[in-house]
Scaffold this active site. Structure first.
Site, PDB file in Angstrom:
ATOM      1  N   HIS A  93     -23.024  19.910  -3.656  1.00  0.00           N
ATOM      2  CA  HIS A  93     -24.330  20.052  -3.011  1.00  0.00           C
ATOM      3  C   HIS A  93     -24.644  18.853  -2.134  1.00  0.00           C
ATOM      4  O   HIS A  93     -24.899  18.987  -0.945  1.00  0.00           O
ATOM      5  CB  HIS A  93     -25.436  20.243  -4.059  1.00  0.00           C
ATOM      6  CG  HIS A  93     -26.751  20.623  -3.461  1.00  0.00           C
ATOM      7  ND1 HIS A  93     -27.521  19.736  -2.741  1.00  0.00           N
ATOM      8  CD2 HIS A  93     -27.430  21.798  -3.455  1.00  0.00           C
ATOM      9  CE1 HIS A  93     -28.619  20.351  -2.314  1.00  0.00           C
ATOM     10  NE2 HIS A  93     -28.585  21.598  -2.739  1.00  0.00           N
ATOM     11  N   GLU A 148     -25.017  29.380 -10.532  1.00  0.00           N
ATOM     12  CA  GLU A 148     -24.972  29.284  -9.075  1.00  0.00           C
ATOM     13  C   GLU A 148     -24.182  28.041  -8.730  1.00  0.00           C
ATOM     14  O   GLU A 148     -24.379  26.981  -9.322  1.00  0.00           O
ATOM     15  CB  GLU A 148     -26.396  29.190  -8.527  1.00  0.00           C
ATOM     16  CG  GLU A 148     -26.464  29.136  -7.014  1.00  0.00           C
ATOM     17  CD  GLU A 148     -27.033  27.831  -6.491  1.00  0.00           C
ATOM     18  OE1 GLU A 148     -27.449  27.806  -5.334  1.00  0.00           O
ATOM     19  OE2 GLU A 148     -27.063  26.815  -7.233  1.00  0.00           O
ATOM     20  N   ASP A 203     -22.451  25.710  -5.459  1.00  0.00           N
ATOM     21  CA  ASP A 203     -22.477  25.422  -4.020  1.00  0.00           C
ATOM     22  C   ASP A 203     -21.058  25.341  -3.488  1.00  0.00           C
ATOM     23  O   ASP A 203     -20.190  24.727  -4.118  1.00  0.00           O
ATOM     24  CB  ASP A 203     -23.179  24.079  -3.772  1.00  0.00           C
ATOM     25  CG  ASP A 203     -24.613  24.098  -4.274  1.00  0.00           C
ATOM     26  OD1 ASP A 203     -25.397  24.894  -3.732  1.00  0.00           O
ATOM     27  OD2 ASP A 203     -24.941  23.339  -5.206  1.00  0.00           O
ATOM     28  N   ASP A 254     -23.337  29.829  -3.469  1.00  0.00           N
ATOM     29  CA  ASP A 254     -24.268  29.414  -2.419  1.00  0.00           C
ATOM     30  C   ASP A 254     -23.410  28.823  -1.303  1.00  0.00           C
ATOM     31  O   ASP A 254     -22.974  27.673  -1.380  1.00  0.00           O
ATOM     32  CB  ASP A 254     -25.239  28.380  -3.005  1.00  0.00           C
ATOM     33  CG  ASP A 254     -26.298  27.946  -2.012  1.00  0.00           C
ATOM     34  OD1 ASP A 254     -26.175  28.275  -0.814  1.00  0.00           O
ATOM     35  OD2 ASP A 254     -27.244  27.251  -2.427  1.00  0.00           O
ATOM     36  N   HIS A 265     -28.753  26.740 -12.172  1.00  0.00           N
ATOM     37  CA  HIS A 265     -28.727  26.293 -10.778  1.00  0.00           C
ATOM     38  C   HIS A 265     -27.804  25.090 -10.581  1.00  0.00           C
ATOM     39  O   HIS A 265     -27.793  24.177 -11.384  1.00  0.00           O
ATOM     40  CB  HIS A 265     -30.164  25.912 -10.388  1.00  0.00           C
ATOM     41  CG  HIS A 265     -30.300  25.372  -9.008  1.00  0.00           C
ATOM     42  ND1 HIS A 265     -30.802  24.122  -8.734  1.00  0.00           N
ATOM     43  CD2 HIS A 265     -30.011  25.926  -7.807  1.00  0.00           C
ATOM     44  CE1 HIS A 265     -30.827  23.930  -7.423  1.00  0.00           C
ATOM     45  NE2 HIS A 265     -30.342  25.007  -6.842  1.00  0.00           N
TER      46      HIS A 265
END
Length: 270
Positions: free
Chosen positions: A38, A22, A24, A82, A2
């Protein structure tokens, strides 16, 4: 893995056992993907402010997923972007998709010439931004690389009603390659009710979902609960924790870490 937003973190997370990361993606006011970032607040126990320019990150990601490159990781097979489209107006979603496709084509896929091989999931937080998918698809066709859509899947990440998500895909003309996320920041607890609904949709004869993933899971107990609910994927800040649980006798027969030979768009039937 993440929230992998700096190139150095790719090695870090894959070395801990992650087969997927993942990342951002934030956009500027003209809907250009600008940074992998993020920002604050983010998950408990994490640094929220690591970043790269988006195109720079794609270059690092390409190296990490191109066989023969000195930075290549055979294990890294899937990347979830994301997409932080909350900063955009709804009518910019199509443009965001167009610009995202151009960036990936140039900097990740190397214009279709031996670029990165990972599968890509475009994760969109807002159902009203479904035209991002249309813009992405039409741009790859226009740029004469429609075959790259074979590598692309979709997710709406807003924990919306499953029926509403199905309607958004219908509008976008999507009939496959669907991952369904469910989850919440690790600072809060979330039950598995909606995960179970998503799994039921996946396993029904007329569902739209191919894979279900749950985020952000950092503890062994919640990992076991998610696996018991039948998820296909788990997003975590601690890949080594997930790897540990997967090696427990209760799970080795039913689960394993996916490899490049597994099809991420195919619903697993056991």
């Amino acid at each position: 893995g993440h929230m992998v937003n700096a190139i150095a973190q790719i090695d870090e997370f894959v070395n801990l056992g992650a087969n997927s990361i993942e990342t951002d993606v934030s956009f500027d006011k003209n809907a250009n993907p600008e940074y992998t970032y993020h920002g604050i607040p983010c998950d408990c126990g994490r640094t929220c402010t690591k970043w790269e320019y988006f195109n720079t990150f794609l270059g690092g990601l390409r190296k990490a997923t191109t066989p023969g490159d000195s930075k290549y990781h055979e294990k890294l097979v899937l990347v979830v972007f994301d997409l932080k489209t909350g900063s955009l107006y709804d009518n910019q979603a199509y443009d965001a998709g167009t610009k995202l496709a151009k960036s990936l084509l140039q900097n990740y896929w190397n214009k279709g010439n031996n670029g990165g091989r990972a599968y890509i999931v475009l994760s969109i937080p807002n159902l009203d931004h479904y035209k991002l998918i249309t813009g992405f698809k039409e741009t790859l066709t226009k740029e004469e690389h429609p075959e790259l859509m074979d590598k692309v899947g979709y997710d709406f990440s807003g924990n919306d009603d499953i029926g509403d998500v199905a309607k958004a895909y219908k509008k976008a003309g999507v009939t496959g390659h669907v991952w369904q996320s469910d989850g919440i920041t690790n600072c809060l607890l979330r039950g598995l009710d909606r995960v179970r609904k998503a799994v039921a949709n996946r396993d029904s004869s007329n569902g739209y979902i191919n894979k279900v993933y749950y985020w952000t899971v950092d503890k062994r107990a919640s990992t076991r609960d998610a696996l018991d609910a039948g998820v296909d994927g788990i997003m975590t800040n601690y890949p080594d924790v997930i790897a540990d649980v997967l090696s427990e006798s209760a799970y080795t027969a039913k689960f394993r870490i996916a490899t490049y030979d597994d099809n991420p768009w195919e619903t697993f039937k056991n």
